[in-house]
Design a protein around this motif. Sequence first.
Motif, PDB file in Angstrom:
ATOM      1  N   GLY A 225       9.277   1.780   4.565  1.00  0.00           N
ATOM      2  CA  GLY A 225       9.207   2.977   4.948  1.00  0.00           C
ATOM      3  C   GLY A 225       8.128   3.464   6.309  1.00  0.00           C
ATOM      4  O   GLY A 225       8.148   2.252   6.638  1.00  0.00           O
ATOM      5  N   HIS A 226       7.843   4.424   6.309  1.00  0.00           N
ATOM      6  CA  HIS A 226       6.913   4.753   7.653  1.00  0.00           C
ATOM      7  C   HIS A 226       5.588   4.249   7.486  1.00  0.00           C
ATOM      8  O   HIS A 226       4.956   3.782   8.661  1.00  0.00           O
ATOM      9  CB  HIS A 226       6.838   6.254   7.563  1.00  0.00           C
ATOM     10  CG  HIS A 226       5.977   6.748   8.986  1.00  0.00           C
ATOM     11  ND1 HIS A 226       6.842   6.505  10.277  1.00  0.00           N
ATOM     12  CD2 HIS A 226       4.900   7.197   9.171  1.00  0.00           C
ATOM     13  CE1 HIS A 226       6.199   6.866  10.918  1.00  0.00           C
ATOM     14  NE2 HIS A 226       4.998   7.516  10.615  1.00  0.00           N
ATOM     15  N   TRP A 227       5.034   3.542   6.131  1.00  0.00           N
ATOM     16  CA  TRP A 227       3.678   3.037   6.334  1.00  0.00           C
ATOM     17  C   TRP A 227       3.749   1.520   5.687  1.00  0.00           C
ATOM     18  O   TRP A 227       3.325   1.387   4.649  1.00  0.00           O
ATOM     19  CB  TRP A 227       2.898   3.832   5.345  1.00  0.00           C
ATOM     20  CG  TRP A 227       2.717   5.425   5.951  1.00  0.00           C
ATOM     21  CD1 TRP A 227       1.631   5.636   6.647  1.00  0.00           C
ATOM     22  CD2 TRP A 227       3.299   6.523   5.627  1.00  0.00           C
ATOM     23  NE1 TRP A 227       1.436   6.807   7.167  1.00  0.00           N
ATOM     24  CE2 TRP A 227       2.519   7.627   6.548  1.00  0.00           C
ATOM     25  CE3 TRP A 227       4.333   6.748   5.024  1.00  0.00           C
ATOM     26  CZ2 TRP A 227       2.958   8.801   6.407  1.00  0.00           C
ATOM     27  CZ3 TRP A 227       4.632   8.118   4.852  1.00  0.00           C
ATOM     28  CH2 TRP A 227       4.082   9.214   5.711  1.00  0.00           C
ATOM     29  N   PRO A 228       4.518   0.700   6.373  1.00  0.00           N
ATOM     30  CA  PRO A 228       4.422  -0.647   5.829  1.00  0.00           C
ATOM     31  C   PRO A 228       3.214  -1.454   5.729  1.00  0.00           C
ATOM     32  O   PRO A 228       3.135  -2.310   4.971  1.00  0.00           O
ATOM     33  CB  PRO A 228       5.237  -1.429   7.099  1.00  0.00           C
ATOM     34  CG  PRO A 228       4.877  -0.677   8.298  1.00  0.00           C
ATOM     35  CD  PRO A 228       4.940   0.874   7.841  1.00  0.00           C
ATOM     36  N   MET A 229       2.060  -0.874   6.222  1.00  0.00           N
ATOM     37  CA  MET A 229       0.580  -1.524   6.144  1.00  0.00           C
ATOM     38  C   MET A 229       0.476  -1.325   4.454  1.00  0.00           C
ATOM     39  O   MET A 229      -0.325  -2.239   4.019  1.00  0.00           O
ATOM     40  CB  MET A 229      -0.350  -0.708   6.978  1.00  0.00           C
ATOM     41  CG  MET A 229      -0.468   0.434   6.954  1.00  0.00           C
ATOM     42  SD  MET A 229       0.678   1.594   7.577  1.00  0.00           S
ATOM     43  CE  MET A 229      -0.008   1.378   9.073  1.00  0.00           C
ATOM     44  N   PHE A 230       1.204  -0.396   3.968  1.00  0.00           N
ATOM     45  CA  PHE A 230       0.782  -0.194   2.255  1.00  0.00           C
ATOM     46  C   PHE A 230       2.040  -0.982   1.780  1.00  0.00           C
ATOM     47  O   PHE A 230       1.430  -1.519   0.532  1.00  0.00           O
ATOM     48  CB  PHE A 230       0.741   1.103   2.039  1.00  0.00           C
ATOM     49  CG  PHE A 230      -0.628   2.127   2.622  1.00  0.00           C
ATOM     50  CD1 PHE A 230      -1.704   1.528   2.276  1.00  0.00           C
ATOM     51  CD2 PHE A 230      -0.318   3.141   3.492  1.00  0.00           C
ATOM     52  CE1 PHE A 230      -2.761   2.312   2.813  1.00  0.00           C
ATOM     53  CE2 PHE A 230      -1.266   3.638   4.212  1.00  0.00           C
ATOM     54  CZ  PHE A 230      -2.571   3.206   3.657  1.00  0.00           C
ATOM     55  N   SER A 231       3.298  -0.633   2.075  1.00  0.00           N
ATOM     56  CA  SER A 231       4.222  -0.915   1.143  1.00  0.00           C
ATOM     57  C   SER A 231       4.718  -2.568   1.423  1.00  0.00           C
ATOM     58  O   SER A 231       5.383  -3.084   0.704  1.00  0.00           O
ATOM     59  CB  SER A 231       5.471   0.118   1.306  1.00  0.00           C
ATOM     60  OG  SER A 231       5.824  -0.048   2.639  1.00  0.00           O
ATOM     61  N   ALA A 232       4.598  -2.901   2.556  1.00  0.00           N
ATOM     62  CA  ALA A 232       5.051  -4.353   3.207  1.00  0.00           C
ATOM     63  C   ALA A 232       4.023  -5.138   3.978  1.00  0.00           C
ATOM     64  O   ALA A 232       4.256  -5.520   5.061  1.00  0.00           O
ATOM     65  CB  ALA A 232       6.444  -4.178   3.950  1.00  0.00           C
ATOM     66  N   PRO A 233       2.767  -5.145   3.550  1.00  0.00           N
ATOM     67  CA  PRO A 233       1.686  -5.957   4.244  1.00  0.00           C
ATOM     68  C   PRO A 233       1.834  -7.082   4.800  1.00  0.00           C
ATOM     69  O   PRO A 233       1.659  -7.392   5.911  1.00  0.00           O
ATOM     70  CB  PRO A 233       0.327  -5.670   3.401  1.00  0.00           C
ATOM     71  CG  PRO A 233       0.922  -5.454   1.940  1.00  0.00           C
ATOM     72  CD  PRO A 233       2.295  -4.885   2.324  1.00  0.00           C
ATOM     73  N   ASP A 234       2.491  -7.921   3.869  1.00  0.00           N
ATOM     74  CA  ASP A 234       2.561  -9.492   4.192  1.00  0.00           C
ATOM     75  C   ASP A 234       3.899  -9.645   5.095  1.00  0.00           C
ATOM     76  O   ASP A 234       3.534 -10.258   6.151  1.00  0.00           O
ATOM     77  CB  ASP A 234       2.978 -10.161   2.864  1.00  0.00           C
ATOM     78  CG  ASP A 234       1.844 -10.256   1.979  1.00  0.00           C
ATOM     79  OD1 ASP A 234       0.652 -10.000   2.273  1.00  0.00           O
ATOM     80  OD2 ASP A 234       2.134 -10.404   0.795  1.00  0.00           O
ATOM     81  N   ALA A 235       4.933  -8.557   5.079  1.00  0.00           N
ATOM     82  CA  ALA A 235       6.055  -8.706   6.023  1.00  0.00           C
ATOM     83  C   ALA A 235       5.459  -8.361   7.587  1.00  0.00           C
ATOM     84  O   ALA A 235       5.634  -8.674   8.603  1.00  0.00           O
ATOM     85  CB  ALA A 235       7.057  -7.949   5.592  1.00  0.00           C
ATOM     86  N   LEU A 236       4.724  -7.193   7.548  1.00  0.00           N
ATOM     87  CA  LEU A 236       4.148  -6.637   8.743  1.00  0.00           C
ATOM     88  C   LEU A 236       3.041  -7.597   9.538  1.00  0.00           C
ATOM     89  O   LEU A 236       3.397  -7.822  10.651  1.00  0.00           O
ATOM     90  CB  LEU A 236       3.257  -5.323   8.284  1.00  0.00           C
ATOM     91  CG  LEU A 236       2.766  -4.560   9.539  1.00  0.00           C
ATOM     92  CD1 LEU A 236       3.978  -4.503  10.716  1.00  0.00           C
ATOM     93  CD2 LEU A 236       2.287  -3.399   9.204  1.00  0.00           C
ATOM     94  N   ALA A 237       2.276  -8.315   8.605  1.00  0.00           N
ATOM     95  CA  ALA A 237       1.329  -9.184   9.155  1.00  0.00           C
ATOM     96  C   ALA A 237       2.423 -10.502   9.820  1.00  0.00           C
ATOM     97  O   ALA A 237       1.790 -10.783  10.855  1.00  0.00           O
ATOM     98  CB  ALA A 237       0.567  -9.961   8.165  1.00  0.00           C
ATOM     99  N   GLN A 238       3.305 -10.732   9.129  1.00  0.00           N
ATOM    100  CA  GLN A 238       4.044 -11.804   9.690  1.00  0.00           C
ATOM    101  C   GLN A 238       4.736 -11.656  11.064  1.00  0.00           C
ATOM    102  O   GLN A 238       4.829 -12.412  11.959  1.00  0.00           O
ATOM    103  CB  GLN A 238       5.148 -12.356   8.628  1.00  0.00           C
ATOM    104  CG  GLN A 238       5.888 -13.550   9.161  1.00  0.00           C
ATOM    105  CD  GLN A 238       6.832 -13.881   7.964  1.00  0.00           C
ATOM    106  OE1 GLN A 238       6.947 -13.422   6.723  1.00  0.00           O
ATOM    107  NE2 GLN A 238       7.705 -15.177   8.451  1.00  0.00           N
TER     108      GLN A 238
END
Length: 246
Positions: A225-238
Amino acid sequence: MRIILIPGLWLDGSAWDAVLPGLRAAGHDPVAITLPGQGGRDGDGEAPATLDEQLDAILAAIDAGGTGKTGETSEAGEASGDPVLVVGHSAASTLAWLAADRRPERVARVAMVGGMPQADGAAYAPFFEPADGVVAFPGWEAFEGPDSDDLTPEHREAFAAASHTVPETVVTGIVRYTDARRHAVPVVMVCPEYSPEDAKAWLDAGEIPELTPAQHVSYADIDSGHWPMFSAPDALAQLLASLAYR
C-alpha cells in the motif's frame, strides 16, 4: 552510497526504522531525516517551520555526506562530496526533487515512493484543509482501500508513534525550482498502491508536468500500500539498495 530518506506528511525520521537495517546490510549509509515541524522543533514555542526550512534540513544531510563537513563547496562554488540517492515518500517526493534542483551535482538519483513532484509555483501539499495552523492526520477512513489494506494493527500503531501534525506554513509553501540541470538527474517512480503502467500513463498524459522534461524516468513496482516502510520494509530496502548500486 549515502541514502537520504525523507518522510511524507505527518511522519518523522523513525518511520524508516524498519528499512534502515536492510540498507546498512547492503553496505549503504542511510540517513533518515526528521523534518522541522514533523517531529523536529515541535512544542518548543518557536515559529512554525516552513517548507524552506524542511528543504534546508535535507540539503544539510546531503552536504555532510562524503566530505566530513556540512556545506563544503568546490572551487566552482558547488557542493562537493560523494553522490547520494535521495528518497522522498508521498508528498515529500517534491522535497526530494527540490533537493535535486538545489544539488544537481550531488544527487545521483531521486526515488519517489508513492508520490510525484509538484509543479513550480504550486503549493507543496494542498491536499487537506488546515485547522488551527496545522494539518493533522485525517484518519484511516481517508485512505481506505489500496492505500492502507496491507497495514496491520501493528503497522498502524507504528504509524501513530511516528505521527505529528504538519504546520500550515509547510503545506501552503510555494514550490520554486531554480536549476534546469535537475532534469538530467535520473528519477525512479516507485509504485506502491498503483502500478508502473498507471504512473507512466499519468506522465504521458501530461499530469506530472514537472517530470515531462526529465531525461531519465524509470518505474519500479512494489507490492504494497501507500506506506511500504511499515508494511514491506525489507522489500523497500532491497529495492532502494538496488537503485543505489546502479
